[in-house]
Design an enzyme around this catalytic site. Structure first.
Site, PDB file in Angstrom:
ATOM      1  N   HIS A   1      20.330  14.787 -26.882  1.00 22.51           N
ATOM      2  CA  HIS A   1      18.891  14.551 -27.059  1.00 22.51           C
ATOM      3  C   HIS A   1      18.150  15.811 -26.643  1.00 22.51           C
ATOM      4  O   HIS A   1      18.708  16.662 -25.934  1.00 22.51           O
ATOM      5  CB  HIS A   1      18.451  13.355 -26.192  1.00 22.51           C
ATOM      6  CG  HIS A   1      18.927  13.429 -24.766  1.00 22.51           C
ATOM      7  ND1 HIS A   1      18.270  14.131 -23.794  1.00 22.51           N
ATOM      8  CD2 HIS A   1      20.039  12.926 -24.159  1.00 22.51           C
ATOM      9  CE1 HIS A   1      18.927  14.039 -22.648  1.00 22.51           C
ATOM     10  NE2 HIS A   1      20.026  13.314 -22.848  1.00 22.51           N
TER      11      HIS A   1
ATOM     12  N   GLU B   1      26.759  15.824 -25.043  1.00 25.62           N
ATOM     13  CA  GLU B   1      27.353  14.896 -24.084  1.00 25.62           C
ATOM     14  C   GLU B   1      28.274  13.853 -24.711  1.00 25.62           C
ATOM     15  O   GLU B   1      27.991  12.656 -24.665  1.00 25.62           O
ATOM     16  CB  GLU B   1      26.254  14.198 -23.272  1.00 25.62           C
ATOM     17  CG  GLU B   1      25.109  13.598 -24.086  1.00 25.62           C
ATOM     18  CD  GLU B   1      24.088  12.888 -23.183  1.00 25.62           C
ATOM     19  OE1 GLU B   1      24.516  12.039 -22.395  1.00 25.62           O
ATOM     20  OE2 GLU B   1      22.898  13.183 -23.284  1.00 25.62           O
TER      21      GLU B   1
ATOM     22  N   TYR C   1      34.865   5.632 -23.483  1.00 27.18           N
ATOM     23  CA  TYR C   1      34.789   4.550 -22.498  1.00 27.18           C
ATOM     24  C   TYR C   1      35.739   3.444 -22.940  1.00 27.18           C
ATOM     25  O   TYR C   1      35.611   2.922 -24.044  1.00 27.18           O
ATOM     26  CB  TYR C   1      33.348   4.014 -22.421  1.00 27.18           C
ATOM     27  CG  TYR C   1      32.334   5.151 -22.321  1.00 27.18           C
ATOM     28  CD1 TYR C   1      31.999   5.715 -21.097  1.00 27.18           C
ATOM     29  CD2 TYR C   1      31.768   5.700 -23.478  1.00 27.18           C
ATOM     30  CE1 TYR C   1      31.107   6.784 -21.024  1.00 27.18           C
ATOM     31  CE2 TYR C   1      30.881   6.768 -23.412  1.00 27.18           C
ATOM     32  CZ  TYR C   1      30.560   7.307 -22.182  1.00 27.18           C
ATOM     33  OH  TYR C   1      29.682   8.365 -22.124  1.00 27.18           O
TER      34      TYR C   1
ATOM     35  N   ASP D   1       0.821  -1.220   0.000  1.00 33.47           N
ATOM     36  CA  ASP D   1       0.000   0.000   0.000  1.00 33.47           C
ATOM     37  C   ASP D   1       0.856   1.273   0.000  1.00 33.47           C
ATOM     38  O   ASP D   1       0.424   2.331   0.438  1.00 33.47           O
ATOM     39  CB  ASP D   1      -0.954  -0.012   1.201  1.00 33.47           C
ATOM     40  CG  ASP D   1      -0.204  -0.139   2.518  1.00 33.47           C
ATOM     41  OD1 ASP D   1       1.041  -0.330   2.472  1.00 33.47           O
ATOM     42  OD2 ASP D   1      -0.833  -0.054   3.578  1.00 33.47           O
TER      43      ASP D   1
ATOM     44  N   ASP E   1      26.500  11.365 -13.557  1.00 30.97           N
ATOM     45  CA  ASP E   1      25.475  11.861 -14.486  1.00 30.97           C
ATOM     46  C   ASP E   1      24.224  12.033 -13.634  1.00 30.97           C
ATOM     47  O   ASP E   1      23.596  11.050 -13.244  1.00 30.97           O
ATOM     48  CB  ASP E   1      25.268  10.841 -15.602  1.00 30.97           C
ATOM     49  CG  ASP E   1      24.264  11.314 -16.649  1.00 30.97           C
ATOM     50  OD1 ASP E   1      23.514  12.283 -16.379  1.00 30.97           O
ATOM     51  OD2 ASP E   1      24.220  10.699 -17.729  1.00 30.97           O
TER      52      ASP E   1
ATOM     53  N   ARG F   1      32.555  11.151 -19.510  1.00 29.63           N
ATOM     54  CA  ARG F   1      31.508  11.842 -20.269  1.00 29.63           C
ATOM     55  C   ARG F   1      31.426  13.258 -19.710  1.00 29.63           C
ATOM     56  O   ARG F   1      31.598  13.464 -18.501  1.00 29.63           O
ATOM     57  CB  ARG F   1      30.155  11.116 -20.132  1.00 29.63           C
ATOM     58  CG  ARG F   1      29.017  11.817 -20.884  1.00 29.63           C
ATOM     59  CD  ARG F   1      27.779  10.924 -21.124  1.00 29.63           C
ATOM     60  NE  ARG F   1      27.113  10.471 -19.920  1.00 29.63           N
ATOM     61  CZ  ARG F   1      27.206   9.266 -19.396  1.00 29.63           C
ATOM     62  NH1 ARG F   1      27.968   8.351 -19.978  1.00 29.63           N
ATOM     63  NH2 ARG F   1      26.566   8.941 -18.290  1.00 29.63           N
TER      64      ARG F   1
ATOM     65  N   HIS G   1      14.642  12.687 -21.696  1.00 27.67           N
ATOM     66  CA  HIS G   1      14.713  12.465 -23.148  1.00 27.67           C
ATOM     67  C   HIS G   1      13.396  13.020 -23.665  1.00 27.67           C
ATOM     68  O   HIS G   1      12.382  12.324 -23.699  1.00 27.67           O
ATOM     69  CB  HIS G   1      14.893  10.983 -23.471  1.00 27.67           C
ATOM     70  CG  HIS G   1      16.188  10.440 -22.936  1.00 27.67           C
ATOM     71  ND1 HIS G   1      16.396   9.121 -22.624  1.00 27.67           N
ATOM     72  CD2 HIS G   1      17.364  11.070 -22.645  1.00 27.67           C
ATOM     73  CE1 HIS G   1      17.634   8.954 -22.177  1.00 27.67           C
ATOM     74  NE2 HIS G   1      18.234  10.133 -22.167  1.00 27.67           N
TER      75      HIS G   1
ATOM     76  N   HIS H   1      24.595   2.746 -18.158  1.00 22.96           N
ATOM     77  CA  HIS H   1      23.428   2.998 -17.300  1.00 22.96           C
ATOM     78  C   HIS H   1      23.646   2.455 -15.886  1.00 22.96           C
ATOM     79  O   HIS H   1      22.720   1.928 -15.265  1.00 22.96           O
ATOM     80  CB  HIS H   1      22.159   2.401 -17.926  1.00 22.96           C
ATOM     81  CG  HIS H   1      21.738   3.119 -19.173  1.00 22.96           C
ATOM     82  ND1 HIS H   1      20.955   2.551 -20.141  1.00 22.96           N
ATOM     83  CD2 HIS H   1      22.016   4.372 -19.607  1.00 22.96           C
ATOM     84  CE1 HIS H   1      20.764   3.421 -21.129  1.00 22.96           C
ATOM     85  NE2 HIS H   1      21.399   4.535 -20.830  1.00 22.96           N
TER      86      HIS H   1
ATOM     87  N   ASP I   1      20.237  17.844 -16.864  1.00 24.71           N
ATOM     88  CA  ASP I   1      20.938  16.589 -17.155  1.00 24.71           C
ATOM     89  C   ASP I   1      22.421  16.920 -17.338  1.00 24.71           C
ATOM     90  O   ASP I   1      22.833  17.375 -18.394  1.00 24.71           O
ATOM     91  CB  ASP I   1      20.315  15.999 -18.436  1.00 24.71           C
ATOM     92  CG  ASP I   1      20.904  14.656 -18.824  1.00 24.71           C
ATOM     93  OD1 ASP I   1      21.699  14.102 -18.051  1.00 24.71           O
ATOM     94  OD2 ASP I   1      20.561  14.170 -19.922  1.00 24.71           O
TER      95      ASP I   1
ATOM     96  N   GLU J   1      28.721  16.420 -20.014  1.00 25.40           N
ATOM     97  CA  GLU J   1      27.380  16.707 -20.543  1.00 25.40           C
ATOM     98  C   GLU J   1      26.874  18.048 -20.036  1.00 25.40           C
ATOM     99  O   GLU J   1      26.849  18.304 -18.832  1.00 25.40           O
ATOM    100  CB  GLU J   1      26.412  15.600 -20.090  1.00 25.40           C
ATOM    101  CG  GLU J   1      24.965  15.875 -20.466  1.00 25.40           C
ATOM    102  CD  GLU J   1      24.039  14.699 -20.194  1.00 25.40           C
ATOM    103  OE1 GLU J   1      24.315  13.909 -19.251  1.00 25.40           O
ATOM    104  OE2 GLU J   1      23.036  14.573 -20.904  1.00 25.40           O
TER     105      GLU J   1
ATOM    106  N   HIS K   1      27.345   5.964 -27.942  1.00 28.28           N
ATOM    107  CA  HIS K   1      26.032   6.617 -27.848  1.00 28.28           C
ATOM    108  C   HIS K   1      26.009   7.898 -28.662  1.00 28.28           C
ATOM    109  O   HIS K   1      27.034   8.386 -29.129  1.00 28.28           O
ATOM    110  CB  HIS K   1      25.619   6.855 -26.387  1.00 28.28           C
ATOM    111  CG  HIS K   1      26.554   7.722 -25.586  1.00 28.28           C
ATOM    112  ND1 HIS K   1      26.606   9.089 -25.734  1.00 28.28           N
ATOM    113  CD2 HIS K   1      27.467   7.411 -24.634  1.00 28.28           C
ATOM    114  CE1 HIS K   1      27.512   9.579 -24.884  1.00 28.28           C
ATOM    115  NE2 HIS K   1      28.055   8.589 -24.216  1.00 28.28           N
TER     116      HIS K   1
END
Ligand code: GLY
Ligand code: MN
Ligand code: MN
Length: 437
Positions: free
Chosen positions: A347, A381, A385, A33, A253, A402, A354, A236, A264, A404, A343
């Site tokens: 975006h 971004e 890697y 709940d 990130d 990265r 996104h 991710h 972002d 960004e 990647h």
């Protein structure tokens, strides 16, 4: 005019005729709940500014457009347990609707509202229960055919005109996005100051969350990635539960959501405050790729141009430092750079991280990309890697970087919303040295 009334008027104009029915998001159960923190539907909120669950907007287009809200009724018992509700009367007054009714009246009133209208617009195919509800309303009108009523003969997805509208941020949105970006930039600074060998990734995540929340952000815009060492090469990564090691990099990130708008940001910095030689080379390469990408963000450029600009710099740099072999043309042709950069360079950004908006224009051919226009907000971004491999010099193993930023397209280029988060090697090292002094 209220930004929300203005958006409803613009949408009605784009619809030309017919009725749109747009529901907010349901509350979602986490376990038994207990619910997840409530987040309204972005399309609904974009048009209403109304944050309560169990709400539906009906927009009737035409010569005199009308907007009608259905929302929860006043209910003292529920308000004692769950908190204050507007109820239809206060909601109509405060948010500028022409009419408001309780949500319990929706199914009875819908057939009346859509009868004799040429088109019904809604979000088609996302929620089977909602599709069914719209079909029931249509069938209820069809059942009155002998009384001379006609059901809409065209069903249209309301997301198409809405996505186009959401792609160009109005001034109200630009202000919120700048504020969200500022909060996130402060959070990244705070995380840099707290970083030290031996700290856990989640301790640094806590610094971000602290800064978001104390600044009025309702929640992170997406799951924060706090990735030390090899974890930065997991695009991710979300576990955020490993210890930070001396000599490794930390990639974060993370961005807050503020009143429905996302930010972002990614920054990468050394756990001990000083970049090693190999880390420095790859970091500067990614930063140079980002600089090249920024120059390609301007009105009239295609969406893909800034990605292409970043990739060319990255590919050349990977050759220069010995991560790839061959010539630039070969590496570009065969796509070898994808081994370390898999990647896209960005975006759309807005209410959703996104964000809504197509990347190819509806009337263009399959290879055409959308052209950038002032008021579009997007991320830039690039990254690199490097996983351990026999043909890769060991000094580069497990480097994941990265960088960004969030930018808005302006009349003659772009404006970076997130530059308050330190980014050059010199700025990062001097801030972190300050923390240790
Ligand atoms: N944080 C999600 C992204 O960078 O696209
Ligand atoms: Mn992003
Ligand atoms: Mn990101």
């Amino acid at each position: 005019m209220h930004p929300y009334s203005e958006r409803r008027a613009r949408l009605a104009e784009r619809m030309v005729s017919g009725v749109a029915v747009i529901a907010t998001a349901p509350e979602r159960t986490r376990n038994r709940d207990t619910h997840y923190g409530y987040r309204y539907d972005s399309y609904f909120h974009y048009l209403t500014g109304f944050s309560e669950p169990e709400s539906v907007l009906v927009l009737v287009a035409g010569d005199t457009p009308r907007s009608i809200l259905f929302c929860r009724e006043k209910n003292l018992e529920r308000e004692i347990w769950d908190g204050w509700r507007h109820g239809p009367d206060a909601a109509r007054e405060k948010f500028g609707f022409d009419e408001a009714h309780t949500i319990g009246e929706l199914d009875a009133k819908l057939p009346e509202l859509i009868a004799d209208q040429p088109r019904l617009h809604f979000v088609i195919g996302e929620d089977p229960a909602w599709d069914q509800r719209m079909m029931s309303a249509l069938n209820a009108v069809r059942a009155q055919v002998r009384a001379g009523r006609r059901a809409p003969s065209e069903l249209l997805d309301i997301r198409q005109p809405l996505d186009d509208m959401r792609l160009i941020k109005d001034l109200h949105e630009q202000t919120l996005m700048r504020q969200a970006a500022d909060i996130s930039a402060r959070a990244h600074r705070r995380a840099m100051l707290a970083t030290r060998p031996g700290a856990m990734e989640y301790e640094i995540e806590a610094e971000l969350l602290h800064e978001f929340r104390r600044s009025g952000s309702e929640a992170p815009a997406y799951g924060s990635i706090v990735a030390g060492g090899p974890n930065a090469c997991v695009l991710h990564y979300v576990s955020n539960d490993a210890p930070l090691r001396d000599g490794d990099l930390l990639l974060i990130d993370a961005g807050c959501e503020l009143h429905g708008y996302a930010s972002d940001i990614t920054r990468t910095w050394p756990v001990n405050g000083r970049f090693s030689g190999a880390q420095r080379d790859v970091y500067q390469l990614v930063l140079d790729a980002q600089t090249a990408a920024f120059s390609a963000v301007k009105p009239g450029a295609r969406f893909i141009d800034y990605h292409d600009a970043a990739v060319r710099v990255l590919a050349q740099g990977m050759l220069d430092v010995g991560l790839l072999k061959g010539t630039l043309d070969e590496v570009m042709e065969k796509g070898d750079y994808r081994r370390h950069y898999m990647h896209r360079t960005g975006h759309w950004l807005g209410m959703d991280v996104h964000d809504a908006g197509e990347y190819r224009p509806r009337d263009g051919g399959p290879t055409e990309w959308r052209t950038l226009e002032p008021g579009m907000v997007l991320t830039v971004e690039p990254g690199c890697y490097i996983r351990p491999a026999d043909d890769t010099p060991e000094a580069f193993w497990n480097i994941g970087i990265r960088i960004e930023d969030d930018v808005i397209v302006t009349a003659d280029g772009c404006d970076i919303y997130t530059s308050a988060a330190p980014k050059t090697i010199a700025d990062i090292e001097s801030l972190m040295a300050e923390a240790r002094a």
